[in-house]
Design a protein around this motif. Structure first.
Motif, PDB file in Angstrom:
ATOM      1  N   ASP A  25       0.576  -3.430 -13.911  1.00 50.67           N
ATOM      2  CA  ASP A  25       0.123  -4.795 -13.658  1.00 50.67           C
ATOM      3  C   ASP A  25       1.260  -5.793 -13.864  1.00 50.67           C
ATOM      4  N   ASP A 115      -6.114   3.263   0.091  1.00 43.13           N
ATOM      5  CA  ASP A 115      -6.305   2.813  -1.286  1.00 43.13           C
ATOM      6  C   ASP A 115      -7.708   3.134  -1.782  1.00 43.13           C
ATOM      7  N   VAL A 119      -8.185   4.998  -5.278  1.00 47.41           N
ATOM      8  CA  VAL A 119      -8.860   4.301  -6.365  1.00 47.41           C
ATOM      9  C   VAL A 119     -10.264   4.854  -6.626  1.00 47.41           C
ATOM     10  N   ARG A 278      -5.099  -7.149  -8.235  1.00 44.92           N
ATOM     11  CA  ARG A 278      -3.826  -6.463  -8.428  1.00 44.92           C
ATOM     12  C   ARG A 278      -3.176  -6.131  -7.092  1.00 44.92           C
ATOM     13  N   LEU A 279      -3.975  -5.620  -6.137  1.00 48.45           N
ATOM     14  CA  LEU A 279      -3.445  -5.311  -4.816  1.00 48.45           C
ATOM     15  C   LEU A 279      -2.994  -6.576  -4.097  1.00 48.45           C
ATOM     16  N   LEU A 373      -1.540   4.459  -7.780  1.00 41.21           N
ATOM     17  CA  LEU A 373      -2.900   4.318  -8.285  1.00 41.21           C
ATOM     18  C   LEU A 373      -3.504   5.665  -8.653  1.00 41.21           C
ATOM     19  N   CYS A 374      -3.259   6.669  -7.833  1.00 43.52           N
ATOM     20  CA  CYS A 374      -3.800   7.999  -8.099  1.00 43.52           C
ATOM     21  C   CYS A 374      -3.189   8.589  -9.367  1.00 43.52           C
ATOM     22  N   GLU A 376      -1.812   6.962 -11.811  1.00 43.54           N
ATOM     23  CA  GLU A 376      -2.232   6.153 -12.957  1.00 43.54           C
ATOM     24  C   GLU A 376      -3.615   6.586 -13.440  1.00 43.54           C
ATOM     25  N   TYR A 377      -4.527   6.827 -12.507  1.00 47.15           N
ATOM     26  CA  TYR A 377      -5.871   7.252 -12.906  1.00 47.15           C
ATOM     27  C   TYR A 377      -5.823   8.629 -13.562  1.00 47.15           C
TER      28      TYR A 377
END
Length: 412
Positions: A25, A115, A119, A278-279, A373-374, A376-377
């Motif tokens: 972020d 995305d 997400v 964020r995006l 994103l992937c 991070e999750y």
């Protein structure tokens, strides 16, 4: 045995997001701050900045709308019901489950944006691991790879596709007519490598898996939300071929239907956290920073890398440049930097650049926003992914998928 689908307001993890800003972020906010500074200092003329933001205005409307639509659809349980049904249809057979999960991820990427796959579909597929006994790594890599390599078919599949469609003047049908062959080629290579490295018998501990219990939808409110949001998502997919250049309005209308369903049945779920700020922050920042860097030398470097050949050699160089720059900086600035030096009269070269920026960003974690994103999750949920191994495998896939997709573009 069946599992009961929870009402959205009772679903774990859907509480208001009050977590601190992550390092990612801070990077996004830093990119926006850098972009604003570029305009404030005159490094990027105000008129050019306004023109760039005006161009991406409809793209931001689309991006925000489709993420809200997908999030409300997920909260209503649509993805969970479909994922469980796929696992049941697999009947405990890994090859069949592999085809079903990969197909599900590919279709979501093509029709609801990459995305969305990163997400929203990543947690849905990973949630299958515990009830079925499937190792989470194959499921995670399936969404990670297909979020990128399955994003070639339609303008809505990727933000870069919307930019390319605008640049070439192609509507959804025309874009699909040019990109179906590259998309098919990239998919076949991705599926082959996924099977060999992650899904084949030698790559897993068990020969079969446990089919999960079906999801039971209870209560009038839950059914209303499930069918209401599912109808909205289906309406958006059906509208894509007819929306032409107004796909942002189609996404906005579908999101409005989903929001209307929640206004009727579960207003507590409608929070500001639904807006994907964020995006939006990251995209706006990039479209201020990249033009600035381009004005101060990047354009000349990219032009030297791509050249002026309008034929096959130029297409190959454009694809290689797009893939390489994506892994150095990110695929969105890589595409926008390459687009500025390619003559619009050479659409094959421009589409080859697009292929490189879509199927190439698989080596470094920051190569695409979907990859970030992937990963991070998966990190937050304790799914161990070796960055060295995925980088090595991603490099092979990036080279192979980009090469066959460009060949298909030039031959078909």
């Amino acid at each position: 045995m069946t599992d009961t689908l929870r009402p959205p307001s009772e679903t774990p993890g859907d509480a208001p997001a009050r977590r601190r800003l992550s390092r990612l972020d801070l990077v996004r906010l830093g990119v926006l701050a850098a972009g604003v500074a570029c305009v404030a200092t005159g490094l990027l003329p105000r008129a050019e900045a306004e023109a760039n933001l005006a161009r991406i205005g409809p793209l931001l409307v689309f991006l925000c709308s489709v993420i809200v639509l997908a999030e409300l659809t997920r909260r209503a349980g649509v993805f969970d019901v479909l994922a469980r049904r796929l696992a049941i249809l697999g009947r405990g057979r890994y090859p069949l489950l592999f085809v079903l999960c990969a197909g599900f991820a590919a279709v979501v990427t093509m029709t609801l944006n990459l995305d969305t796959t990163a997400v929203l579909l990543t947690p849905v597929l990973l949630a299958l691991a515990e009830p079925t006994g499937i190792p989470p790594l194959p499921l995670a890599v399936t969404t990670l790879w297909l979020a990128n390599t399955a994003s070639l078919l339609l303008p809505v599949s990727n933000l870069t596709n919307l930019l390319a469609a605008d640049r070439t003047g192609l509507d959804a049908a025309g874009f699909a007519a040019r990109m179906w062959a590259p998309q098919l080629a990239a998919l076949l290579v991705t599926l082959a490598l996924l099977w060999v490295w992650y899904w084949r018998p030698a790559a897993r501990e068990t020969g079969t898996y446990r089919p999960p219990a079906p999801v039971r939808v209870t209560g009038t409110r839950q059914r209303f939300l499930l069918y209401g949001t599912g109808t909205a998502a289906a309406a958006f997919v059906v509208a894509i071929p007819f929306a032409g250049t107004h796909v942002d309005l189609a996404a906005l209308g579908a999101a409005a239907i989903a929001l209307g369903a929640y206004l009727i049945a579960d207003r507590r779920a409608l929070r500001w956290e639904l807006v994907p700020w964020r995006l939006l922050v990251f995209v706006v920042g990039l479209f201020l920073v990249v033009p600035t860097v381009s004005r101060w030398g990047l354009t000349e470097v990219v032009h030297a890398m791509i050249g002026d050949d309008p034929g096959a050699a130029g297409a190959v160089r454009a694809a290689a440049t797009g893939a390489g720059l994506s892994n150095l900086v990110n695929n969105l600035p890589a595409y926008t930097a390459g687009e500025t030096v390619i003559d619009p009269a050479h659409p094959d070269v421009l589409l080859a650049l697009l292929i490189g920026t879509n199927t190439g960003p698989l080596v470094t974690p920051w190569a695409s926003l979907a990859t970030l994103l992937c990963l991070e999750y998966c990190r937050d949920r304790g799914v161990r992914i070796s960055l060295r191994r995925t980088a090595a495998h991603g490099l092979v896939l990036a080279v192979a998928a980009t090469g066959v997709a460009v060949a298909a573009l030039l031959l078909v």
